[in-house]
Design a protein around this motif. Structure first.
Motif, short mmCIF file in Angstrom:
data_model
loop_
_atom_site.label_atom_id
_atom_site.label_comp_id
_atom_site.label_asym_id
_atom_site.label_seq_id
_atom_site.Cartn_x
_atom_site.Cartn_y
_atom_site.Cartn_z
N ARG A 64 0.84 -1.20 0.00
CA ARG A 64 0.00 0.00 0.00
C ARG A 64 0.88 1.26 0.00
N THR A 67 2.31 1.83 -3.49
CA THR A 67 1.37 2.40 -4.47
C THR A 67 1.05 3.85 -4.17
N ARG A 68 1.22 4.26 -2.93
CA ARG A 68 0.98 5.66 -2.54
C ARG A 68 2.25 6.51 -2.60
N ASN A 69 3.33 5.92 -3.09
CA ASN A 69 4.63 6.61 -3.20
C ASN A 69 5.12 7.12 -1.85
N SER A 70 4.85 6.36 -0.79
CA SER A 70 5.31 6.80 0.53
C SER A 70 6.33 5.84 1.14
#
Length: 96
Positions: A64, A67-70
């Protein structure tokens, strides 16, 4: 107001104080993932993995975050070196 003096830092260090607990925990979970891969041959941990439920949740959280670029580049690199699978549905299709 309290100031963290060098003396206090030394005392805490001598007691084994964890300054970066979140970072240490992440690396502990990475070690668990390495063990999983040694046993199962891949990094596809079920989200509800009963021998280590925390690992299943952690793997889901990594996907997750990715996919959130975190997720940091360092963490992505470490996971990629293990053969981490980022898109699970695609991988399941390939396994069948």
């Amino acid at each position: 107001s309290s100031i963290m003096t060098a003396e206090r830092v030394d005392i805490l260090n001598n007691l084994g104080f964890k300054w970066k607990m979140h970072e240490d925990n992440w690396h502990d979970m990475l070690d668990d993932l390495k063990e999983f891969k040694e046993r199962h041959g891949d990094c596809i941990v079920p989200q509800k993995y009963s021998p280590n439920p925390q690992l299943g949740r952690w793997v889901y959280t990594q996907r997750r975050a990715y996919t959130r670029n975190s997720l940091t580049k360092e963490r992505i690199t470490l996971l990629n070196k293990l053969g981490f699978v980022w898109k699970l549905r695609k991988s399941r299709t390939l396994i069948k």
